[in-house]
Structure formats: structure tokens, C-alpha cells
Design a protein around this motif. Sequence first.
Motif, PDB file in Angstrom:
ATOM      1  N   LEU A   1     -10.608 -27.997  -8.496  1.00  0.00           N
ATOM      2  CA  LEU A   1     -11.271 -29.176  -8.784  1.00  0.00           C
ATOM      3  C   LEU A   1     -12.446 -29.566  -7.778  1.00  0.00           C
ATOM      4  O   LEU A   1     -11.998 -28.886  -6.633  1.00  0.00           O
TER       5      LEU A   1
ATOM      6  N   ILE B   1      -5.899 -28.064  -6.645  1.00  0.00           N
ATOM      7  CA  ILE B   1      -5.601 -26.619  -7.335  1.00  0.00           C
ATOM      8  C   ILE B   1      -4.571 -26.965  -8.425  1.00  0.00           C
ATOM      9  O   ILE B   1      -3.510 -27.394  -8.046  1.00  0.00           O
ATOM     10  N   ILE B   2      -5.221 -26.440  -9.529  1.00  0.00           N
ATOM     11  CA  ILE B   2      -4.044 -26.289 -10.805  1.00  0.00           C
ATOM     12  C   ILE B   2      -4.020 -24.912 -11.099  1.00  0.00           C
ATOM     13  O   ILE B   2      -4.808 -24.044 -11.267  1.00  0.00           O
ATOM     14  N   THR B   3      -2.607 -24.610 -10.875  1.00  0.00           N
ATOM     15  CA  THR B   3      -2.133 -23.148 -11.572  1.00  0.00           C
ATOM     16  C   THR B   3      -1.502 -23.450 -12.929  1.00  0.00           C
ATOM     17  O   THR B   3      -1.391 -24.457 -13.285  1.00  0.00           O
ATOM     18  N   GLU B   4      -1.178 -21.973 -13.495  1.00  0.00           N
ATOM     19  CA  GLU B   4      -0.323 -22.210 -14.667  1.00  0.00           C
ATOM     20  C   GLU B   4      -1.327 -22.485 -15.772  1.00  0.00           C
ATOM     21  O   GLU B   4      -2.067 -23.564 -16.035  1.00  0.00           O
TER      22      GLU B   4
ATOM     23  N   SER C   1      -1.440 -25.362 -18.093  1.00  0.00           N
ATOM     24  CA  SER C   1      -1.578 -26.514 -17.459  1.00  0.00           C
ATOM     25  C   SER C   1      -3.041 -26.703 -17.243  1.00  0.00           C
ATOM     26  O   SER C   1      -3.680 -27.756 -17.231  1.00  0.00           O
TER      27      SER C   1
ATOM     28  N   ARG D   1      -4.529 -27.361 -20.724  1.00  0.00           N
ATOM     29  CA  ARG D   1      -4.359 -28.570 -21.179  1.00  0.00           C
ATOM     30  C   ARG D   1      -5.420 -29.520 -20.314  1.00  0.00           C
ATOM     31  O   ARG D   1      -5.869 -30.610 -21.009  1.00  0.00           O
ATOM     32  N   TYR D   2      -5.463 -29.451 -18.989  1.00  0.00           N
ATOM     33  CA  TYR D   2      -6.442 -30.157 -18.304  1.00  0.00           C
ATOM     34  C   TYR D   2      -7.864 -30.101 -18.808  1.00  0.00           C
ATOM     35  O   TYR D   2      -8.439 -31.197 -18.948  1.00  0.00           O
TER      36      TYR D   2
ATOM     37  N   ASP E   1      -8.270 -32.124 -22.044  1.00  0.00           N
ATOM     38  CA  ASP E   1      -8.213 -33.574 -21.913  1.00  0.00           C
ATOM     39  C   ASP E   1      -9.624 -34.070 -21.253  1.00  0.00           C
ATOM     40  O   ASP E   1     -10.003 -35.066 -21.712  1.00  0.00           O
ATOM     41  N   GLN E   2     -10.238 -32.878 -20.599  1.00  0.00           N
ATOM     42  CA  GLN E   2     -11.400 -33.589 -19.985  1.00  0.00           C
ATOM     43  C   GLN E   2     -12.826 -33.175 -21.053  1.00  0.00           C
ATOM     44  O   GLN E   2     -13.599 -33.975 -20.661  1.00  0.00           O
TER      45      GLN E   2
ATOM     46  N   ASN F   1      -5.460 -37.475 -16.191  1.00  0.00           N
ATOM     47  CA  ASN F   1      -5.427 -35.978 -16.525  1.00  0.00           C
ATOM     48  C   ASN F   1      -5.201 -35.242 -15.193  1.00  0.00           C
ATOM     49  O   ASN F   1      -4.506 -34.160 -15.413  1.00  0.00           O
ATOM     50  N   LYS F   2      -5.814 -35.644 -14.078  1.00  0.00           N
ATOM     51  CA  LYS F   2      -5.329 -34.763 -12.970  1.00  0.00           C
ATOM     52  C   LYS F   2      -4.035 -34.709 -12.801  1.00  0.00           C
ATOM     53  O   LYS F   2      -3.155 -33.898 -12.302  1.00  0.00           O
TER      54      LYS F   2
ATOM     55  N   GLN G   1      -1.392 -35.381 -14.735  1.00  0.00           N
ATOM     56  CA  GLN G   1      -0.807 -34.632 -15.611  1.00  0.00           C
ATOM     57  C   GLN G   1      -0.920 -33.181 -15.385  1.00  0.00           C
ATOM     58  O   GLN G   1       0.169 -32.556 -15.885  1.00  0.00           O
ATOM     59  N   ALA G   2      -1.870 -32.717 -15.099  1.00  0.00           N
ATOM     60  CA  ALA G   2      -2.003 -31.459 -14.818  1.00  0.00           C
ATOM     61  C   ALA G   2      -1.165 -30.779 -13.684  1.00  0.00           C
ATOM     62  O   ALA G   2      -0.541 -29.806 -13.615  1.00  0.00           O
ATOM     63  N   ILE G   3      -1.120 -31.719 -12.636  1.00  0.00           N
ATOM     64  CA  ILE G   3      -0.552 -31.365 -11.401  1.00  0.00           C
ATOM     65  C   ILE G   3       1.103 -31.430 -11.734  1.00  0.00           C
ATOM     66  O   ILE G   3       1.906 -30.457 -11.406  1.00  0.00           O
TER      67      ILE G   3
ATOM     68  N   ASP H   1       2.335 -31.113 -14.672  1.00  0.00           N
ATOM     69  CA  ASP H   1       2.815 -30.093 -15.607  1.00  0.00           C
ATOM     70  C   ASP H   1       2.936 -28.605 -14.842  1.00  0.00           C
ATOM     71  O   ASP H   1       3.825 -27.732 -15.235  1.00  0.00           O
ATOM     72  N   MET H   2       2.052 -28.392 -13.966  1.00  0.00           N
ATOM     73  CA  MET H   2       1.888 -27.146 -13.099  1.00  0.00           C
ATOM     74  C   MET H   2       3.467 -26.957 -12.580  1.00  0.00           C
ATOM     75  O   MET H   2       4.127 -26.061 -12.552  1.00  0.00           O
TER      76      MET H   2
END
Lengths: 214, 214
Positions: free
Chosen positions: A57, A62-65, A68, A71-72, A75-76, B87-88, B90-92, B94-95
Amino acid sequence: MKLYTFAPAANALRVEMFLREKNLELEKVSVNVREDELFKEPFNSMNPFNCVPFLELNDGTIITETISICRYLDDQFESPKLFGNDNKEQAIIDMWNRRIELDGFLPLLHSVRNKTSFFKGKVVPGTRTNINQSPEIVERGIEMYKILLDRIDPHLSKNKFLFGDKFSVADITGHFMFNLSNILKIDFEQNYKNIYRWKLEIESRPSNPMANNI
Amino acid sequence: MKLYTFAPAANALRVEMFLREKNLELEKVSVNVREDELFKEPFNSMNPFNCVPFLELNDGTIITETISICRYLDDQFESPKLFGNDNKEQAIIDMWNRRIELDGFLPLLHSVRNKTSFFKGKVVPGTRTNINQSPEIVERGIEMYKILLDRIDPHLSKNKFLFGDKFSVADITGHFMFNLSNILKIDFEQNYKNIYRWKLEIESRPSNPMANNI
């Protein structure tokens, strides 16, 4: 926002199909997984689980998976909402995505990693180890997959997609499950009529990143 | 809304701990899994995947899958939000939940089902088959779990919980991962100092449904 990815990887392709369905274009950074770049800096610090894809971001988070990340993004960004439009839809789609992923996609992913010589030394995703490839894990993946197929065929006799008439992220996971099972040469047309119809439906979408390779 | 459940099951306990953290009381229907009630009507039609827990909404919709149920309840009911506040977050979360679930909880669940005599004939969740218990799957679950522990210990040196100072659903998944690994007698205090601290932190919460059994 930047997506770190490696085009040929199964999970990279899942995100790619998701982006096309959402009509989203993201800045991409290619990380050469086959040359072990994920174990070098800065990538190792960005994702200590050493997998692609991952999303950075603008604030450096950092968003992994795969799921996930998707989904992010769902949502955005606006419609179509591939994870559902309200809490109830989201719960049903999440349920279907998990059924397909945990009972089909992942067991088959482990089958492939425990079978093909390409994955020797890389049997567990995001690792380089001397863990042996296991024939029993190959077999179990196939057994679990067939149990799943028996369970979803009746559902697809009454539903165009996993979530009724609405295409969702669960169908994308289904598409990549089939892709992992191509090697098994299952005769869907003969044995799973409803799954066969669903499989063709998804493959024919313009978003299918493998369409040109078939 | 009714929760169909069977108190001793690992996934039933996960939802129970979640409900306690949310201060939610749901109407519960006990389904005796050990007497194969899930394969009889009306339960077989309600959840053709033959697992507990599952949630029946007032309009008859059935939500299965522990995490899908918990996410729905988190969306429907107020604080504390165990899947994150925006959202942020939630993403973290969920990861982290996926990392713990896919690399630890599920591999260990398959280990247990492929090892203990109790699960003979029930090796794949929600089935009654003659699929053999596999020693290689037992071993792989342990190998994957240890890889995960090596990866999360450094993270927990800088974070009270998986998501910083905030307790989340990912920590609940962690708690039940540890529960599945009790049999392995891992010396966390000696080998994984930060995980040891985190593990004790979660176990000591009033919501821990196993607190009286230890």
C-alpha cells in the motif's frame, strides 16, 4: 499501491483474473521466483513468508495472501463486488470460496508440489528445504478433490455459479482448482455434468488469463 | 439465528471463544457428531459438507465454515471488531489468520486425523470412508508447523498479538493451533520465546473455552 507478482505462478494468475473482472489496473513489480529473488532483500523483509503475490500500500503496509489481497481490493473499489454486496452475500461467498479452496485447490496444490520434479526442494510453498516429495500427499489431494466434486455437482445443477446467478471470487478459485487438476484427465462431461457446464462457463470468460495458452 | 454445533469439536470451540470475545449469546442446537447425526436429515440437507458448526439465519440461509460464520457475526454485531475496523485492518488480520490457518492449524488438523485411532474411517473432515491414515501426512503437518513457528517468532518479538496490540480472530486460530499440537510436547519456552509469551497471553483470556480442562 504496487502488486509484487510473478506472472506464471498459480496465485499470481488468480489475482490477475480478479483484477480483470474488476477492471482494475495496478502498478506491478515482477519478482523472479524461479531465481529465488523472494529470498533476497528487499523482498524477504517485505514478505518473510517468501510467496507472491503481495501488495504494497502507499503507506508501506504489505498485504500477502491471494484472498486477503483480493478482498481488500474488492472493499476499496467499486462494482462488481466479487465478495458480495452485503453481509449475508459475503458470508455465503466466503463459505463457498473456503470449501473450494480448502477441499480442492489447496489439496491439489500440495499434490502437484509433491509430484512434479520442478518442485523438488520447494515442496512447501515459500521454502527451500530437503523435505521429501510424498506420494501419500499426492494421493490424498486427489481423494479430497473427488469428494469435493461429488459434493458440488448437485449444487451446480440448480445454480449457474457457486453463488447462484452471480459470478464471484469463489468461481475464480474453482477455475484455478481445475487448472491444477488438468493433469488428472478427469472426464467431467461424462461424470460431472453440472460441473462440466460450470467449468466451461468460467473458462470462456474474457478475464481468463489462460485463455490464450489453451 | 441458530448455531448448530457440537461442543467438543475443535471448530465448535473456535466459534465458542469468538462468541465469548464478542459477548454474544446465540441459540444453540447440539448435533451429536459422534453418532453420525450430521449424515441424517435434516442436517445432511442443511450442510451437505457434514461438518459442525453451521449457522442458520432467520430466513433459513445456512452459513458453514468457522471463519465465514465468525466474519458474518463480526460484521453484524458491534465492537470489539475481531476482523478489524477498516479495510486495511481487515486485510492485515485476514492475512494473519490465513497464514496461521493454512500453514499451521489445518496441516496439524490433518496430522491428528491421520494419526489417532479415533479418526479411523473419518480421515477427511465430514466423511465416513475407508481412506487410510497416512504417516506421511502426519509428518508433513509437523514439518509445516515448525516452518510456521520459525517465521512467526520474530514477528511476535515486536508485537503483543499477531495484529500489534489488538487481539483478533487470528489469535483465536493460533490458540487452537497450539491445542492441536499439545501432543508434540514442543518446548516453546526454550525454543520460541516470543511465541511462548503470546501463547500464554491467549490461554489466560477469560474467553478460553479450554481453561477449565487444562
